[in-house]
Write an enzyme that holds these catalytic residues in place. Structure first.
Site, PDB file in Angstrom:
ATOM      1  N   SER A   1      -9.408  13.284 -44.778  1.00 31.77           N
ATOM      2  CA  SER A   1     -10.802  13.260 -44.652  1.00 31.77           C
ATOM      3  C   SER A   1     -11.247  14.045 -43.263  1.00 31.77           C
ATOM      4  O   SER A   1     -11.204  15.383 -43.366  1.00 31.77           O
ATOM      5  CB  SER A   1     -11.302  11.710 -44.140  1.00 31.77           C
ATOM      6  OG  SER A   1     -12.883  11.590 -44.031  1.00 31.77           O
TER       7      SER A   1
ATOM      8  N   ASP B   1     -10.506  28.229 -44.193  1.00 35.00           N
ATOM      9  CA  ASP B   1     -11.323  29.181 -45.150  1.00 35.00           C
ATOM     10  C   ASP B   1     -12.080  30.125 -43.840  1.00 35.00           C
ATOM     11  O   ASP B   1     -12.581  31.354 -44.636  1.00 35.00           O
ATOM     12  CB  ASP B   1     -12.542  28.264 -45.365  1.00 35.00           C
ATOM     13  CG  ASP B   1     -11.808  27.464 -46.829  1.00 35.00           C
ATOM     14  OD1 ASP B   1     -10.749  27.550 -47.035  1.00 35.00           O
ATOM     15  OD2 ASP B   1     -12.820  26.601 -47.310  1.00 35.00           O
TER      16      ASP B   1
ATOM     17  N   LYS C   1      -8.979  13.665 -49.575  1.00 33.46           N
ATOM     18  CA  LYS C   1     -10.160  12.749 -49.315  1.00 33.46           C
ATOM     19  C   LYS C   1     -11.453  13.805 -49.199  1.00 33.46           C
ATOM     20  O   LYS C   1     -11.444  14.083 -47.993  1.00 33.46           O
ATOM     21  CB  LYS C   1     -10.102  11.683 -48.300  1.00 33.46           C
ATOM     22  CG  LYS C   1     -11.395  10.813 -48.423  1.00 33.46           C
ATOM     23  CD  LYS C   1     -11.267   9.823 -47.367  1.00 33.46           C
ATOM     24  CE  LYS C   1     -12.443   8.654 -47.576  1.00 33.46           C
ATOM     25  NZ  LYS C   1     -13.623   9.506 -47.169  1.00 33.46           N
TER      26      LYS C   1
END
Length: 522
Positions: free
Chosen positions: A297, A308, A322
């Site tokens: 999470s 990224d 998650k």
């Protein structure tokens, strides 16, 4: 590994449970329910009918709890119902403090044994010592009764400034003592430690993302920068998540102005994007994020934002997977429902939520077993990725969605295949209990030793491996520790250090020869 109960008991080691919180919580407003609903009225009438007419006595509260849990289980694995006791404990953990006496304890031979009073907490200030047995809380007898843990918590907690009389037995003097403790606010740390690994490399361990996490992290970050840190390692292993916005605040310290951190999308297609600001204090130093199969999470939001944006390197094993965001609905009785309201996506557009089938939560929870069986905890090429879920980072590197964050540098599990259960035992409360009982048998074993003298002494003692093996057997685990003695000895030594000297010394030992750190620092 054989277990009498057929499961691995993650034994409680602290006054408030510190287990993994598989969360992704954001903005928990209270909501009210409309009663003008035919289906809702049907459920209410059925419960009334059972209360009035059923042939046997029935606890209607338990029926309601089961009904709520059953409804939610058919939605997704993270929409859940929390009864009042669980909701209260989790609320304290996420708030970052509680009001109580401040002790780490566990039930030892039907008696509450103080493992260690929390440093500078009410109990320590009042004179409670490690090894003390609590016999009475005020006039309530608590030994020999096998009281549930939450019941014990409730007796020790109370209003700030209120007083509680503890009758204890002190083994070292063989006497009963009555000590009055004034309850106070006791912090629950979410940043376990921060320290320098080398002259230029700093390390911060985050165990969850709670209300106080960013503030604790910022203190650690500033401290390490003053020490000359130019490379930072953030350890998110076994961090099951928490508040999304706290992961965002931490990510903002590393990313440049207007770089995307995360975005969410609800069922209406509404997209909410969160960008970094120009306020970051570590936007240029080298950055590594450590993850494993229990990093979930909010941990994955932070790792995904770093990966990224090509801001740093992700090290370890594929994370939990998650990518769902919950909102909380609170009920008057203290219970709550956490309902999934949206999905979150990393800056490249990845959803890292692993696949699930509605209503098949048990299969979803068996994902860990499938990772063991597939061998992906030991080899990166065993990780299954879908070409259809291929995305690109800011600089054009290929990353994949559909089930966790895949690390840039893969580091296998430290224990051999077939011995995975040992890894979880070493990180569970059972190690703390073993060490406490060794102290209890021989309280003077390391008395008066400085830290380095303690290290020199315990390294010469080879008996603790066989003692721990016997201890596991006595508790239902048939395990041979041959071939893992170095790893087991490290954890035993670290736990002795924790109970003798504190958290910093625990991590000084536990991080020595750590496989992920070695992969980075070499």
């Amino acid at each position: 590994m054989k277990s009498k109960d057929n499961y691995l008991p993650l034994l409680l080691f602290a006054c408030v449970a510190m287990g993994i919180i598989i969360g992704g919580m954001i903005n928990f407003p209270k909501r009210t329910l409309s009663k003008n609903n035919a289906h809702q009225a049907k459920i209410e009438r059925l419960i009334d009918f059972i209360n009035e007419e059923y042939v046997d006595e029935v606890n209607s509260d338990s029926i309601v709890d089961m009904t709520l849990s059953s409804i939610l289980s058919n939605l997704d694995p993270h929409s859940i119902y929390l009864p009042p006791s669980e909701q209260s404990s989790e609320a304290e953990i996420m708030k970052g403090d509680f009001v109580g006496v401040g002790i780490n304890f566990y039930m030892f031979n039907d008696t509450v044994a103080v493992v260690k009073p929390i440093e500078n907490g009410p109990a320590e200030k009042a004179g409670i010592l490690a090894g003390d047995r609590i016999l009475y809380v005020d006039k309530t007898k608590i030994f020999g009764r096998k009281l549930p843990t939450d019941s014990l918590y409730n007796k020790l907690k109370g209003e700030e400034g209120s007083k509680v009389a503890l009758t204890i037995f002190r083994k070292s003097t063989n006497k009963k003592i009555k000590i009055t403790v004034e309850r106070d606010v006791v912090p629950i740390k979410s940043v376990d430690t921060y320290l320098m690994l080398t002259k230029t490399s700093g390390y911060i361990k985050i165990n969850r993302f709670a209300e106080n996490t960013y503030d604790e992290f910022k203190v650690g970050l500033e401290h390490l920068k003053k020490k000359g840190m130019t490379t930072l390692l953030i350890d998110l292993r076994d961090n099951g998540g928490g508040y999304l916005e706290k992961a965002v605040e931490i990510a903002d310290e590393f990313l440049k102005d207007k770089e995307l951190i995360v975005f969410t999308k609800n069922r209406k297609g509404t997209v909410e994007k969160t960008f970094a600001t120009s306020e970051g204090v570590f936007e240029t130093g080298r950055l590594f994020v450590l993850i494993d199969e229990n990093s979930a999470s909010a941990s994955e939001i932070l790792a995904g934002a770093v990966q990224d944006n090509d801001r740093g390197t992700i090290v370890g094993r594929r994370s939990f997977g998650k990518g769902l965001v919950q909102r909380e609905l609170d009920f008057d009785d203290g219970s709550a429902v956490r309902l999934t309201i949206s999905r979150y996506y990393t800056p490249s557009g990845r959803s890292i939520q692993k696949p699930y089938t509605k209503g098949e939560i048990e299969k979803y929870d068996q994902d860990f077993e499938s990772r063991f069986e597939s061998g992906e905890l030991y080899a990166k090429d065993k990780i299954k990725v879908a070409d259809s879920l291929k995305f690109k980072t800011k600089k054009g590197r290929i990353v994949y969605g559909g089930g966790g964050i895949v690390p840039d540098i893969f580091v296998p599990l430290e224990v051999k295949k077939g011995e995975e259960g040992l890894a979880y035992i070493l990180n569970s409360g059972i190690m703390g209990h073993f060490v406490f009982e060794q102290f209890d048998k021989n309280p003077n074993s390391f008395k008066g030793l400085l830290f380095q003298d303690f290290i020199n002494t315990i390294e010469k003692d080879t008996s603790y491996i066989s003692k721990f093996e016997s201890y596991l057997k006595d508790h239902g685990f048939e395990m041979k520790l041959n071939g893992t003695t170095d790893l087991v000895k490290k954890y035993i030594t670290a736990e002795f250090a924790r109970q003798l000297f504190g958290e910093s010394q625990y991590f000084t030992i536990i991080l020595k020869d750590d496989a992920m750190l070695k992969a980075i620092l070499k």
